[in-house]
Write an enzyme that holds these catalytic residues in place. Structure first.
Site, PDB file in Angstrom:
ATOM      1  N   GLU A 170     -33.252  -8.733 -34.205  1.00  0.00           N
ATOM      2  CA  GLU A 170     -32.424  -8.979 -33.009  1.00  0.00           C
ATOM      3  C   GLU A 170     -33.048 -10.055 -32.124  1.00  0.00           C
ATOM      4  O   GLU A 170     -33.243  -9.856 -30.926  1.00  0.00           O
ATOM      5  CB  GLU A 170     -32.216  -7.683 -32.227  1.00  0.00           C
ATOM      6  CG  GLU A 170     -31.437  -6.645 -33.010  1.00  0.00           C
ATOM      7  CD  GLU A 170     -30.893  -5.523 -32.140  1.00  0.00           C
ATOM      8  OE1 GLU A 170     -31.496  -5.241 -31.099  1.00  0.00           O
ATOM      9  OE2 GLU A 170     -29.872  -4.927 -32.524  1.00  0.00           O
ATOM     10  N   GLU A 193     -27.031  -2.168 -38.594  1.00  0.00           N
ATOM     11  CA  GLU A 193     -27.362  -0.951 -37.836  1.00  0.00           C
ATOM     12  C   GLU A 193     -26.083  -0.376 -37.255  1.00  0.00           C
ATOM     13  O   GLU A 193     -25.576  -0.886 -36.258  1.00  0.00           O
ATOM     14  CB  GLU A 193     -28.328  -1.249 -36.676  1.00  0.00           C
ATOM     15  CG  GLU A 193     -29.745  -1.514 -37.076  1.00  0.00           C
ATOM     16  CD  GLU A 193     -30.657  -1.745 -35.857  1.00  0.00           C
ATOM     17  OE1 GLU A 193     -30.381  -1.206 -34.775  1.00  0.00           O
ATOM     18  OE2 GLU A 193     -31.641  -2.493 -36.019  1.00  0.00           O
TER      19      GLU A 193
HETATM   20  C1  GAL Z   1     -31.500  -1.881 -31.975  1.00  0.00           C
HETATM   21  C2  GAL Z   1     -32.838  -2.196 -32.627  1.00  0.00           C
HETATM   22  C3  GAL Z   1     -33.385  -0.955 -33.297  1.00  0.00           C
HETATM   23  C4  GAL Z   1     -33.341   0.210 -32.350  1.00  0.00           C
HETATM   24  C5  GAL Z   1     -31.934   0.404 -31.838  1.00  0.00           C
HETATM   25  C6  GAL Z   1     -31.770   1.529 -30.848  1.00  0.00           C
HETATM   26  O1  GAL Z   1     -31.100  -2.860 -31.097  1.00  0.00           O
HETATM   27  O2  GAL Z   1     -32.697  -3.221 -33.565  1.00  0.00           O
HETATM   28  O3  GAL Z   1     -34.684  -1.199 -33.738  1.00  0.00           O
HETATM   29  O4  GAL Z   1     -34.204  -0.038 -31.301  1.00  0.00           O
HETATM   30  O5  GAL Z   1     -31.525  -0.739 -31.171  1.00  0.00           O
HETATM   31  O6  GAL Z   1     -32.118   2.717 -31.427  1.00  0.00           O
END
Ligand code: GAL
Length: 719
Positions: A177, A246
């Protein structure tokens, strides 16, 4: 026999030479075949190697194709050049287990990972390399990042773990990110991301690299989407596949916050909506969240539990109906995969908030997605010669464009209830941790206030700030009874104040506002007074532009108001520093260390006294149900079993927030469907079975606030 052998050899040669992973605009292509891949995040250090095979099996049974994990640099290189790939950090073993289960792996090397992990996965020592600046066009950072990335890639190569070598790794990730940071810092950020892409590509893994949430990811990096929904995302080049790296299945918990949950109907909806819009890779973050053991939790105030409301719960049990409903979704997607990978969807709009996506390749197969985006009303939709009924906020998937195999809001999977059943109490012994004296040899006197991390280098959560204050017997407050007001301003995260060895108060911050102020009238005596401030960190920042520069600890001002002279500024006077607790130096949490001091037993065990170590021994309960300690009633501290850190506990920090009704319909965010407002943010603390012997397990607690250890109960988790 000879023929069989010949065939086997041929196959091996074939797969080790010809196996390839590439991509086009539609999908990741493995060995010439486009795939719709369902993936799930399981972070290896958040469970134990003994749990891994079962977690991976449950992921496979749940219909996943891929396991995704970050690589945790600060776990692997705790001090410069000293590596750890053992136990929970045995990355090679984890990847090999994935392979043995017949699944693929997605390795997110980072090495910055965010992940609610201490310092976002970067080692704290890295901050102190001369000239260091994290995640930007900075030579020292780039050198260190490249060295670690190469180390991991070479380790994977030497074990033949990349797909072209016959291994399971089909994809990697560099950075994490980075888009928002690049946006923030401009030119050096752009140069750094170009460098990172080029560096990663140069490592010739033979499999694609992704850069998540990075709109300008340079070729051949694939930019991907993270979020609760990603249907509107398009990659930055028309020849890259649309990937959801994600999909948040819930959210993390912070001490002081409620427990977030996300309804599975909405998760399935987000998946279906993504796939029908030409998406071809979905990773659940998290599929198994697990536990932030020891002091690995990061971001500030992140709880020890990283359950995340994931399809497999913290303890490794199925979170139903979430796991089962998603399994049903995955088998449906597999059923229609041939149509999905060979055609672009044609979209029609039968009514308000309604869409139909049809995948109809020339071969004659067909798959359709009927969508009702309305959050309130169900819909009747005619498609072909059939009427379909769609609940609000739902998508139906039709095999052969006629049979409804799955609807995101119609759950067939069973719901199960879990409970925590008490199985044991303990007989405790106690050892009092005293506020140190500035005379002690391991204290360091300096003028003024120093930032905590600079002093502790994160060797401990605890840093003592010790000062002496002279009070004249002529002070008016001795006669008028108005004791002076002590004000201590701290950058965070928690603070215990002791005046002449008596606890005067405790204050703490929160994830949103880690800063805190102690402001209280304190009882001082004529002559020298000891002011002992125990500043406590609760995980280091894991996210934000240059989070390595965020301060921890007492930076002042510190003032004493209401003296004859008015207000005395203590900020710039002499302060002595002591890193960590005596008990930590003595290793009281270990078998050897714990026998190095005299513990109080029986009726004289310390009760409700701040800064107390407790220890006991216990036998492992029979059976194989997961175990936890119920810490309800305790204040704040840390737990160890047989020397292993279970993590920080803080049940006295109750969940503030809004736990209103939860509907699966409508746009989800992490503030919706919160639970357990008013209760401890975390009450139960997982103790992995594999950390226990049948008998005589050493349990050690360090309690900061003062409580009754009799509250603590061993429980087993049953369905
Ligand atoms: C995303 C990040 C993850 C984790 C998630 C929240 O933005 O890439 O590593 O932090 O948020 O759980």
């Amino acid at each position: 026999m000879k023929i069989v052998l010949f065939l086997v050899v041929c196959c091996c040669v074939y797969s080790s030479i010809k196996a390839t992973v590439s991509y086009d605009d539609k999908a990741i292509i493995i060995n010439g075949r486009r795939r719709i891949l369902m993936s799930g995040s399981i972070h290896y250090p958040r469970s134990t190697p003994q749990m891994w095979p079962d977690l991976i099996k449950k992921a496979k049974d749940g219909g996943l194709d891929v396991i995704q994990t970050y690589v945790f640099w600060n776990g692997h290189e705790p001090s410069p050049g000293k590596y750890n790939f053992e136990g929970r950090y045995d990355l090679v073993k984890f990847i090999k287990l994935i392979q043995e289960a017949g699944l693929y792996a997605h390795l997110r090397v980072g090495p910055y990972v965010c992940a609610e992990w201490n310092f976002g996965g970067l080692p704290v020592w890295l901050k102190y390399v001369p000239g260091m600046s994290f995640r930007t066009d900075n030579e020292p950072f780039k050198i260190a990042m490249q060295r670690f990335t190469e180390k991991i890639v070479n380790m994977m190569k030497s074990e033949n773990l990349f797909e072209p070598q016959g291994g399971p790794i089909i994809m990697s990730q560099i950075e994490n990110e980075y888009g928002p940071v690049e946006w923030d810092i401009g030119a050096p950020g752009k140069a750094y991301s170009k460098w990172a892409a080029h560096m990663a590509d140069g490592l010739k893994t033979g499999v694609p690299w992704i850069m998540c949430k990075q709109e300008d990811a340079p070729d051949p990096m694939i930019d991907t989407c993270n979020g609760f929904y990603c249907e509107k995302f398009t990659p930055n080049k028309p020849y890259k596949p649309k990937m959801f790296t994600e999909l948040w299945t819930g959210w993390f918990t912070e001490f002081g916050g409620p427990i977030p949950t996300r309804p599975v109907e909405d998760i399935a909806y987000a998946v279906a909506r993504f796939i029908q819009n030409n998406g071809s890779f979905v990773n659940y973050y998290m599929y198994h969240g697990g536990t932030n053991f020891g002091r690995t939790a990061g971001g500030l105030f992140i709880t020890t539990s990283y359950d995340y409301d994931a399809p497999i719960d913290e303890y490794g049990l199925l979170n139903e109906p979430k796991w089962g409903h998603l399994r049903d979704l995955h088998s449906t997607i597999k059923l229609v995969e041939p149509a999905l990978v060979s055609a672009y969807p044609t979209v029609t709009y039968p009514g308000k908030n309604q869409e139909i996506h049809v995948f109809k390749p020339k071969s004659g197969i067909c798959a359709a997605f009927l969508s009702n985006y309305d959050p309130h009303f169900s819909a009747r939709m005619k498609f072909g010669n059939t009427q379909y009924h769609l609940p609000p906020w739902s998508i139906s998937i039709l095999h052969s464009c006629k049979d409804e195999v799955f609807n995101t809001a119609k759950i067939k999977a069973p719901t199960t209830q879990k409970k925590m059943t008490p199985v044991g109490k303990f007989r405790w012994q106690s050892y009092k941790e005293e506020a140190p004296s500035s005379e002690e040899s391991d204290t360091l006197a300096m003028i003024g206030l120093y930032e905590q991390l600079n002093v502790t280098r994160d060797a401990s959560d605890y840093l003592w700030y010790l000062a002496e204050v002279d009070i004249s017997p002529n002070e008016h407050f001795f006669t008028n009874g108005q004791f002076p007001l002590l004000t201590v301003m701290s950058a965070g995260h928690a603070l215990h104040v002791f005046i002449n060895n008596q606890m005067a108060g405790t204050v703490w911050g929160s994830l949103k506002n880690p800063k805190l102020t102690f402001s209280q009238n304190v009882k001082l005596r004529a002559g020298v007074n000891k002011i002992s401030l125990l500043s406590v960190s609760v995980g280091l920042a894991n996210v934000g532009t240059h989070f390595e520069t965020y301060n921890v600890g007492i930076l002042g001002p510190i003032t004493l108001k209401g003296l004859n002279e008015g207000t005395r500024d203590l900020t710039k006077q002499q302060w002595s520093y002591k890193v960590g607790l005596n008990g930590e130096t003595l290793g009281l949490h270990t078998l050897d260390g714990s026998s190095s001091v005299e513990w109080l037993q029986g009726s004289i065990v310390a009760q409700k006294q701040p800064l107390t170590w407790y220890k006991t021994t216990f036998n492992a309960p029979k059976g194989n149900e997961p175990l936890a300690f119920d810490m309800n009633g305790m204040g704040k501290g840390q737990i160890w079993v047989n020397g292993e850190g279970l993590g920080r506990y803080w049940p006295a920090n109750k969940a503030h927030g809004n736990c209103d009704e939860c509907s699966y319909t409508g746009i989800y965010n992490e503030n919706k469907c919160n639970r357990y407002c008013g209760d401890p943010s975390q009450r139960w603390y997982h103790v992995p079975r594999s950390w226990l012997k049948p008998n005589d397990n050493l349990l050690v607690i360090f309690e900061e606030w003062g409580s009754l250890p009799d509250w603590i109960t061993l429980v087993k988790r049953t369905i």
